[in-house]
Scaffold this motif. Structure first.
Motif, PDB file in Angstrom:
ATOM      1  N   ASP A 180       0.815  -1.208   0.000  1.00  0.00           N
ATOM      2  CA  ASP A 180       0.000   0.000   0.000  1.00  0.00           C
ATOM      3  C   ASP A 180       0.853   1.265   0.000  1.00  0.00           C
ATOM      4  O   ASP A 180       0.390   2.333  -0.409  1.00  0.00           O
ATOM      5  CB  ASP A 180      -0.927   0.009   1.216  1.00  0.00           C
ATOM      6  CG  ASP A 180      -2.037  -1.032   1.113  1.00  0.00           C
ATOM      7  OD1 ASP A 180      -2.264  -1.537  -0.005  1.00  0.00           O
ATOM      8  OD2 ASP A 180      -2.664  -1.344   2.148  1.00  0.00           O
ATOM      9  N   ALA A 181       2.109   1.156   0.483  1.00  0.00           N
ATOM     10  CA  ALA A 181       2.997   2.324   0.522  1.00  0.00           C
ATOM     11  C   ALA A 181       3.500   2.707  -0.862  1.00  0.00           C
ATOM     12  O   ALA A 181       4.035   3.799  -1.041  1.00  0.00           O
ATOM     13  CB  ALA A 181       4.182   2.049   1.448  1.00  0.00           C
ATOM     14  N   ALA A 182       3.338   1.823  -1.837  1.00  0.00           N
ATOM     15  CA  ALA A 182       3.778   2.118  -3.207  1.00  0.00           C
ATOM     16  C   ALA A 182       2.689   1.671  -4.187  1.00  0.00           C
ATOM     17  O   ALA A 182       2.908   0.791  -5.022  1.00  0.00           O
ATOM     18  CB  ALA A 182       5.096   1.413  -3.511  1.00  0.00           C
ATOM     19  N   PRO A 183       1.494   2.280  -4.122  1.00  0.00           N
ATOM     20  CA  PRO A 183       0.366   1.784  -4.921  1.00  0.00           C
ATOM     21  C   PRO A 183       0.552   1.961  -6.413  1.00  0.00           C
ATOM     22  O   PRO A 183      -0.065   1.235  -7.194  1.00  0.00           O
ATOM     23  CB  PRO A 183      -0.812   2.615  -4.404  1.00  0.00           C
ATOM     24  CG  PRO A 183      -0.185   3.868  -3.875  1.00  0.00           C
ATOM     25  CD  PRO A 183       1.124   3.442  -3.297  1.00  0.00           C
ATOM     26  N   GLN A 184       1.375   2.919  -6.845  1.00  0.00           N
ATOM     27  CA  GLN A 184       1.551   3.170  -8.271  1.00  0.00           C
ATOM     28  C   GLN A 184       2.761   2.464  -8.860  1.00  0.00           C
ATOM     29  O   GLN A 184       3.017   2.587 -10.050  1.00  0.00           O
ATOM     30  CB  GLN A 184       1.679   4.684  -8.502  1.00  0.00           C
ATOM     31  CG  GLN A 184       0.454   5.477  -8.092  1.00  0.00           C
ATOM     32  CD  GLN A 184      -0.811   4.965  -8.774  1.00  0.00           C
ATOM     33  OE1 GLN A 184      -0.830   4.779  -9.999  1.00  0.00           O
ATOM     34  NE2 GLN A 184      -1.857   4.729  -8.002  1.00  0.00           N
ATOM     35  N   THR A 185       3.497   1.750  -8.042  1.00  0.00           N
ATOM     36  CA  THR A 185       4.677   1.044  -8.558  1.00  0.00           C
ATOM     37  C   THR A 185       4.254  -0.325  -9.089  1.00  0.00           C
ATOM     38  O   THR A 185       3.696  -1.132  -8.345  1.00  0.00           O
ATOM     39  CB  THR A 185       5.727   0.863  -7.445  1.00  0.00           C
ATOM     40  OG1 THR A 185       6.072   2.139  -6.922  1.00  0.00           O
ATOM     41  CG2 THR A 185       6.978   0.208  -8.002  1.00  0.00           C
ATOM     42  N   PRO A 186       4.509  -0.607 -10.363  1.00  0.00           N
ATOM     43  CA  PRO A 186       4.117  -1.913 -10.916  1.00  0.00           C
ATOM     44  C   PRO A 186       4.834  -3.062 -10.213  1.00  0.00           C
ATOM     45  O   PRO A 186       5.844  -2.876  -9.558  1.00  0.00           O
ATOM     46  CB  PRO A 186       4.532  -1.807 -12.384  1.00  0.00           C
ATOM     47  CG  PRO A 186       4.627  -0.342 -12.655  1.00  0.00           C
ATOM     48  CD  PRO A 186       5.102   0.267 -11.376  1.00  0.00           C
ATOM     49  N   ARG A 187       4.278  -4.267 -10.419  1.00  0.00           N
ATOM     50  CA  ARG A 187       4.766  -5.442  -9.705  1.00  0.00           C
ATOM     51  C   ARG A 187       4.880  -6.634 -10.634  1.00  0.00           C
ATOM     52  O   ARG A 187       4.079  -6.799 -11.537  1.00  0.00           O
ATOM     53  CB  ARG A 187       3.812  -5.799  -8.559  1.00  0.00           C
ATOM     54  CG  ARG A 187       3.549  -4.638  -7.621  1.00  0.00           C
ATOM     55  CD  ARG A 187       2.284  -4.841  -6.815  1.00  0.00           C
ATOM     56  NE  ARG A 187       1.931  -3.609  -6.091  1.00  0.00           N
ATOM     57  CZ  ARG A 187       0.845  -3.437  -5.387  1.00  0.00           C
ATOM     58  NH1 ARG A 187      -0.050  -4.420  -5.314  1.00  0.00           N
ATOM     59  NH2 ARG A 187       0.614  -2.288  -4.789  1.00  0.00           N
ATOM     60  N   ALA A 188       5.880  -7.473 -10.355  1.00  0.00           N
ATOM     61  CA  ALA A 188       5.953  -8.803 -10.954  1.00  0.00           C
ATOM     62  C   ALA A 188       6.155  -9.794  -9.831  1.00  0.00           C
ATOM     63  O   ALA A 188       6.706  -9.460  -8.784  1.00  0.00           O
ATOM     64  CB  ALA A 188       7.091  -8.887 -11.962  1.00  0.00           C
ATOM     65  N   VAL A 189       5.700 -11.019 -10.033  1.00  0.00           N
ATOM     66  CA  VAL A 189       5.638 -11.988  -8.943  1.00  0.00           C
ATOM     67  C   VAL A 189       6.136 -13.333  -9.428  1.00  0.00           C
ATOM     68  O   VAL A 189       5.810 -13.762 -10.540  1.00  0.00           O
ATOM     69  CB  VAL A 189       4.183 -12.131  -8.427  1.00  0.00           C
ATOM     70  CG1 VAL A 189       4.089 -13.221  -7.370  1.00  0.00           C
ATOM     71  CG2 VAL A 189       3.688 -10.806  -7.869  1.00  0.00           C
ATOM     72  N   LEU A 190       6.941 -13.996  -8.583  1.00  0.00           N
ATOM     73  CA  LEU A 190       7.289 -15.392  -8.821  1.00  0.00           C
ATOM     74  C   LEU A 190       6.734 -16.213  -7.668  1.00  0.00           C
ATOM     75  O   LEU A 190       7.151 -16.034  -6.522  1.00  0.00           O
ATOM     76  CB  LEU A 190       8.801 -15.571  -8.939  1.00  0.00           C
ATOM     77  CG  LEU A 190       9.264 -16.954  -9.426  1.00  0.00           C
ATOM     78  CD1 LEU A 190      10.610 -16.870 -10.131  1.00  0.00           C
ATOM     79  CD2 LEU A 190       9.319 -17.987  -8.315  1.00  0.00           C
ATOM     80  N   LEU A 191       5.797 -17.093  -7.985  1.00  0.00           N
ATOM     81  CA  LEU A 191       5.167 -17.959  -6.992  1.00  0.00           C
ATOM     82  C   LEU A 191       5.459 -19.410  -7.346  1.00  0.00           C
ATOM     83  O   LEU A 191       5.047 -19.882  -8.409  1.00  0.00           O
ATOM     84  CB  LEU A 191       3.649 -17.748  -6.962  1.00  0.00           C
ATOM     85  CG  LEU A 191       3.155 -16.338  -6.608  1.00  0.00           C
ATOM     86  CD1 LEU A 191       1.659 -16.239  -6.851  1.00  0.00           C
ATOM     87  CD2 LEU A 191       3.483 -16.014  -5.165  1.00  0.00           C
TER      88      LEU A 191
END
Length: 392
Positions: free
Chosen positions: A141-152
């Protein structure tokens, strides 16, 4: 490719941690992991040293490199699923990207978890993904505009974890990285031609530097779900001590255990008292090697070292298949102190499945030496043994 600022977060059951820095430190005898502001390596630093050693698994990503100093924002005592995000950090650094410690500085939030094998394949398992995601909510929530990628990694909670991350919201689609191996994930992050990689960073994020070329990174947030227990004493302190008690290992094959040695006795009579320390030679099994044993690909054979005389163990031959030595207190609450002669000739200690501390010999340090090992019981007097390693 223009360098990208990457934030890697290591969530634990106690809350998320952040990779604050990763830098080459040629003065260190081996790569080591620290909590921010602490000079004592973290309990799992020995495993990190083997992972990042020249010729080790990480060399396939970054080549032969000097020792590195890894710093996290906090500490945890156990686990293996830090391995995937740390491997990704090394790979990104080798490709010229920057690691940052604050969400507001990041072009990229990388969320990855999992343990790896000798070839950097991601091991499937139960990584408590939903718990770690929930505990990462405030940081996300502290970086709502920063895109994300995930490795699960593949496992029982993977589908639910994808839904949970999507529900947290982020600009654009959630970028899921391949969970097969670290190299594939890095390729998805850095390879040119991936549409999601080209479009992942909003224009407003690119004011920190030039626009990314076609080979830009896919963006995300990295995290770790802790798995097995690797309790390890700090290598920066002397003497090194090992606490008694089992230390189960998962995500790999546990070493075979054999009968241990009664190495310290209360008096010269062999029946005077119970032993205080057990010492085993760690030997590479047939059709294996010490390199495979040290990196966890094959379990070592354990051969007990008997006491030759009061206060002295039988000498051990430095045969090619001798990989190292293992020490374990014979009584609960006891500890072992290993002399600097052996510590200098060995990699940082690692825990075996029964709680013994394993000292794997460095390839360039196989020479005659005599060291002392001291058993310190919870109550009573400490006993000291000497042990020689001799060339054939």
């Amino acid at each position: 490719m223009t360098p990208v600022a990457v934030l890697i977060v290591v969530p634990t059951t106690g809350g998320p941690l952040v990779v604050r820095s990763l830098k080459a430190r040629p003065g260190l005898p081996a790569s080591a992991a620290f909590a921010q502001g602490d000079y004592r390596p973290l309990p799992w630093s020995g495993d990190y040293a083997r992972l990042a050693a020249p010729g080790g698994p990480l060399s396939s990503l970054a080549g032969a490199t000097a020792a590195h100093e890894l710093r996290l924002s906090g500490s945890f005592d156990a686990g293996r699923s830090w391995e995937v995000p740390v491997c990704l950090a090394h790979g990104l650094l080798a490709r010229g990207h920057r690691l940052v410690a604050e969400p507001g500085e990041a072009d990229l939030l990388l969320w990855a978890t999992g343990a790896v094998d000798l070839d950097l394949a991601v091991l499937p398992g139960d990584y408590a993904l939903l718990d770690k995601i929930e505990r990462s909510r405030a940081l996300l929530d502290a970086a709502p505009q920063t895109p994300r990628a995930v490795l699960l990694p593949e496992g029982p909670e993977r589908a639910a974890a994808v839904s949970a991350l999507q529900a947290l919201g982020a600009p654009g689609a959630l970028n899921l990285l391949p969970a097969t191996n670290v190299a594939a994930a890095l390729s998805a992050l850095t390879a040119g031609g991936a549409a999601e990689a080209r479009s992942a960073i909003p224009a407003s994020r690119l004011r920190r530097g030039p626009a990314l070329a076609a080979g830009a990174l896919a963006l995300g947030l990295a995290g770790v779900a802790l798995g097995t227990v690797y309790a390890r004493p700090p290598i920066a302190e002397a003497p090194v001590t090992a606490a008694a008690g089992p230390e189960p290992r998962t995500g790999g094959t546990a070493p075979r255990t054999g009968p241990s040695t009664a190495a310290v006795r209360a008096g010269s009579s062999p029946v005077a008292a119970a032993p205080l320390v057990r010492v085993d030679e760690l030997v590479a099994p047939a059709r294996s090697s010490c390199r495979r044993v040290a990196f966890g690909a094959d379990p070592p054979e354990r051969r007990p070292v008997p006491e030759e005389a009061d206060g002295r163990l039988r000498p051990t031959r430095l045969a090619p298949d001798l990989c190292g030595l293992a020490f374990r207190p014979a009584a609960p609450g006891g500890r072992i102190e290993v002399g600097p002669e052996l510590r200098t000739a060995s990699l940082p200690p690692s825990a075996l499945s029964d709680g013994a501390q394993a000292y794997f010999l460095r390839e360039g340090a196989r020479q005659n030496l005599v060291y002392a090992v001291q058993a310190v019981p919870e109550a009573g007097a400490a006993r000291r043994l000497t042990h020689a390693l001799e060339r054939p």
